[in-house]
Design a protein around this motif. Structure first.
Motif, PDB file in Angstrom:
ATOM      1  N   PHE A 154       8.844  -2.045  -6.891  1.00 58.27           N
ATOM      2  CA  PHE A 154       8.334  -0.853  -6.219  1.00 58.27           C
ATOM      3  C   PHE A 154       9.278   0.342  -6.315  1.00 58.27           C
ATOM      4  CE2 PHE A 154       6.336  -4.476  -4.052  1.00 58.27           C
ATOM      5  CZ  PHE A 154       4.987  -4.104  -4.088  1.00 58.27           C
ATOM      6  N   ASP A 155      10.554   0.088  -6.606  1.00 51.53           N
ATOM      7  CA  ASP A 155      11.507   1.195  -6.685  1.00 51.53           C
ATOM      8  C   ASP A 155      11.133   2.184  -7.783  1.00 51.53           C
ATOM      9  OD1 ASP A 155      12.872   0.007  -4.647  1.00 51.53           O
ATOM     10  OD2 ASP A 155      14.466  -0.830  -5.904  1.00 51.53           O
ATOM     11  N   ALA A 156      10.340   1.743  -8.755  1.00 51.05           N
ATOM     12  CA  ALA A 156       9.950   2.617  -9.856  1.00 51.05           C
ATOM     13  C   ALA A 156       8.801   3.555  -9.481  1.00 51.05           C
ATOM     14  CB  ALA A 156       9.531   1.774 -11.070  1.00 51.05           C
ATOM     15  N   LEU A 157       8.096   3.268  -8.389  1.00 50.52           N
ATOM     16  CA  LEU A 157       6.863   3.982  -8.084  1.00 50.52           C
ATOM     17  C   LEU A 157       7.115   5.260  -7.293  1.00 50.52           C
ATOM     18  CD1 LEU A 157       4.595   0.977  -6.994  1.00 50.52           C
ATOM     19  CD2 LEU A 157       4.946   1.925  -9.293  1.00 50.52           C
ATOM     20  N   PRO A 158       6.278   6.273  -7.492  1.00 49.86           N
ATOM     21  CA  PRO A 158       6.376   7.478  -6.669  1.00 49.86           C
ATOM     22  C   PRO A 158       6.015   7.164  -5.227  1.00 49.86           C
ATOM     23  CG  PRO A 158       4.425   7.567  -8.068  1.00 49.86           C
ATOM     24  CD  PRO A 158       5.224   6.381  -8.518  1.00 49.86           C
ATOM     25  N   ASP A 159       6.702   7.791  -4.293  1.00 53.42           N
ATOM     26  CA  ASP A 159       6.533   7.470  -2.888  1.00 53.42           C
ATOM     27  C   ASP A 159       5.127   7.773  -2.382  1.00 53.42           C
ATOM     28  OD1 ASP A 159       8.137   6.468  -0.563  1.00 53.42           O
ATOM     29  OD2 ASP A 159       7.465   8.357   0.329  1.00 53.42           O
ATOM     30  N   ARG A 164      -1.740   3.525  -0.679  1.00 52.60           N
ATOM     31  CA  ARG A 164      -2.844   4.039  -1.500  1.00 52.60           C
ATOM     32  C   ARG A 164      -3.314   3.063  -2.572  1.00 52.60           C
ATOM     33  NH1 ARG A 164      -1.483   8.438  -4.899  1.00 52.60           N
ATOM     34  NH2 ARG A 164      -3.713   8.378  -5.361  1.00 52.60           N
ATOM     35  N   ILE A 165      -2.598   1.974  -2.794  1.00 52.27           N
ATOM     36  CA  ILE A 165      -2.907   1.101  -3.927  1.00 52.27           C
ATOM     37  C   ILE A 165      -4.070   0.177  -3.592  1.00 52.27           C
ATOM     38  CG2 ILE A 165      -2.007  -0.666  -5.478  1.00 52.27           C
ATOM     39  CD1 ILE A 165       0.798   0.480  -4.976  1.00 52.27           C
ATOM     40  N   ASP A 166      -5.125   0.273  -4.392  1.00 52.85           N
ATOM     41  CA  ASP A 166      -6.295  -0.591  -4.199  1.00 52.85           C
ATOM     42  C   ASP A 166      -6.114  -1.955  -4.856  1.00 52.85           C
ATOM     43  OD1 ASP A 166      -8.007   1.408  -2.870  1.00 52.85           O
ATOM     44  OD2 ASP A 166      -7.933   2.430  -4.814  1.00 52.85           O
ATOM     45  N   ILE A 167      -5.555  -1.955  -6.064  1.00 52.03           N
ATOM     46  CA  ILE A 167      -5.337  -3.196  -6.818  1.00 52.03           C
ATOM     47  C   ILE A 167      -3.885  -3.225  -7.270  1.00 52.03           C
ATOM     48  CG2 ILE A 167      -5.968  -4.568  -8.843  1.00 52.03           C
ATOM     49  CD1 ILE A 167      -8.245  -4.381  -6.912  1.00 52.03           C
ATOM     50  N   ALA A 213       4.590  -5.461  -0.355  1.00 49.13           N
ATOM     51  CA  ALA A 213       3.221  -5.106  -0.732  1.00 49.13           C
ATOM     52  C   ALA A 213       2.416  -4.477   0.406  1.00 49.13           C
ATOM     53  CB  ALA A 213       2.499  -6.330  -1.287  1.00 49.13           C
ATOM     54  N   PRO A 214       2.508  -4.979   1.666  1.00 47.63           N
ATOM     55  CA  PRO A 214       1.696  -4.367   2.716  1.00 47.63           C
ATOM     56  C   PRO A 214       1.988  -2.885   2.945  1.00 47.63           C
ATOM     57  CG  PRO A 214       2.417  -6.535   3.417  1.00 47.63           C
ATOM     58  CD  PRO A 214       3.172  -6.216   2.153  1.00 47.63           C
ATOM     59  N   ASP A 215       3.200  -2.440   2.637  1.00 51.56           N
ATOM     60  CA  ASP A 215       3.527  -1.020   2.801  1.00 51.56           C
ATOM     61  C   ASP A 215       2.891  -0.157   1.716  1.00 51.56           C
ATOM     62  OD1 ASP A 215       5.095  -1.373   5.059  1.00 51.56           O
ATOM     63  OD2 ASP A 215       6.907  -1.744   3.901  1.00 51.56           O
ATOM     64  N   TRP A 216       2.508  -0.769   0.607  1.00 49.27           N
ATOM     65  CA  TRP A 216       2.002  -0.018  -0.529  1.00 49.27           C
ATOM     66  C   TRP A 216       0.499  -0.150  -0.719  1.00 49.27           C
ATOM     67  CZ3 TRP A 216       5.031   3.196  -3.580  1.00 49.27           C
ATOM     68  CH2 TRP A 216       6.407   3.162  -3.314  1.00 49.27           C
ATOM     69  N   LEU A 217      -0.077  -1.237  -0.248  1.00 50.84           N
ATOM     70  CA  LEU A 217      -1.513  -1.438  -0.408  1.00 50.84           C
ATOM     71  C   LEU A 217      -2.306  -0.543   0.538  1.00 50.84           C
ATOM     72  CD1 LEU A 217      -1.712  -5.325  -0.665  1.00 50.84           C
ATOM     73  CD2 LEU A 217      -2.312  -3.701  -2.480  1.00 50.84           C
ATOM     74  N   ALA A 218      -3.451  -0.066   0.059  1.00 49.72           N
ATOM     75  CA  ALA A 218      -4.399   0.614   0.928  1.00 49.72           C
ATOM     76  C   ALA A 218      -5.057  -0.419   1.841  1.00 49.72           C
ATOM     77  CB  ALA A 218      -5.456   1.326   0.082  1.00 49.72           C
ATOM     78  N   PRO A 219      -5.544  -0.016   3.013  1.00 45.99           N
ATOM     79  CA  PRO A 219      -6.277  -0.972   3.854  1.00 45.99           C
ATOM     80  C   PRO A 219      -7.405  -1.618   3.053  1.00 45.99           C
ATOM     81  CG  PRO A 219      -5.844   1.048   5.071  1.00 45.99           C
ATOM     82  CD  PRO A 219      -5.415   1.303   3.652  1.00 45.99           C
TER      83      PRO A 219
END
Length: 285
Positions: A154-159, A164-167, A213-219
């Motif tokens: 995840f360190d590579a991803l924009p904040d 917001r991530i669906d998949i 993952a829970p911090d990055w996934l969309a609901p």
């Protein structure tokens, strides 16, 4: 001018080197070579044990020709089953915007490329890998539709991708460290160790993914990853412990085991861990 090796001589050389599918490989090498010297070099490299995909420079994956440079992890055909599970979930993304897809540990970018080709709807795709060689390769394969980033998970991803991530595809390494020496020589000698070694029980990298993952996934978003049948119970326990609701999908035809884990709610609210009343997703060949 050197003579072009005949197809039969190439087959003989590959058979002597222990290539099980010598005839098929010989035809592929002959068709891929641009000169007699080039063919001789390719046959020599393959006979020495280099993966066929590294020798010809590409791998067939999900009906696509994926560029695979030397030293880059070769996408496995069984992982097409993971792509099929992800494609089936794309339509669950909220209407009115592209589905946001992230491919961690992307290697050559094969999963993202296959998903873009089969989604049949707009996709905002990001892929990342810690290996610079893999990143360079993935950028070629995703030049027409994805953003490829270099970094550690995840360190590579924009904040602004948080929540917001669906998949979230994470084809993490899952071979236990002590079993790496037992892999075929093509893998252990020519593919990067970072793409194979999953730690003592094969789940070390997965734990790092599920913890964040829970911090990055969309609901309602999904994390999907491949594992072995033997490791599936441990993988499921890891997913549950980090607040995701998992189900295991298997295919005998593809010899594949995939865990699909959904974020139900968010870090700020309760998460239901009850079994999915619909049961496992249907297995499609």
């Amino acid at each position: 001018m050197s003579a072009t090796p005949s197809l039969s001589s190439v087959v003989t050389t590959l058979r002597a080197a222990g290539c099980v599918f010598a005839e098929d490989e010989a035809r592929l090498l002959v068709s891929a070579a641009d000169s007699p010297a080039g063919l001789a070099d390719m046959v020599s490299r393959r006979a020495a044990g280099q993966p066929l995909e590294h020798v010809v420079g590409w791998a067939e994956f999900h009906g696509l020709r994926i560029a695979v440079d030397s030293g880059v992890f070769v996408p496995r055909r069984r992982t097409e089953f993971l792509v099929r599970q992800a494609t089936a979930l794309i339509h669950q993304a909220p209407a009115g915007r592209p589905a946001v897809v992230v491919d961690l540990c992307c290697g050559s970018g094969a999963l993202g490329a296959a998903l873009l080709a089969t989604a049949h709807q707009p996709v905002e795709l990001y892929a990342s890998d810690i290996d610079p060689s893999a990143v360079a390769c993935a950028r070629r394969n995703l030049a027409y539709g994805g953003t490829v980033l270099e970094g550690d998970l995840f360190d590579a991803l924009p904040d602004d991708l948080r929540s917001r991530i669906d998949i979230l595809l994470a084809n993490v390494p899952y071979v236990p460290t002590e079993e790496v020496p037992l892999l075929p020589s093509e893998a252990r000698e020519y593919e990067p160790l970072v793409a194979l070694d999953g730690g003592a029980d094969g789940l070390d990298v997965l734990r790092r993914v599920t913890a964040r993952a829970p911090d990055w996934l969309a609901p309602g978003g999904h994390l999907l990853f491949e594992t072995s049948e033997r490791q599936a119970p441990g993988a499921v326990a890891t997913v549950r412990a980090d607040g995701l609701a998992p189900r295991v999908v298997t295919s005998e035809e593809w010899d594949a085991t995939v865990v699909v884990a959904q974020l139900r709610g968010s870090r700020l609210g309760p998460v239901s861990l009850s079994p999915d009343p619909r049961g496992p997703a249907p297995v499609t060949p």
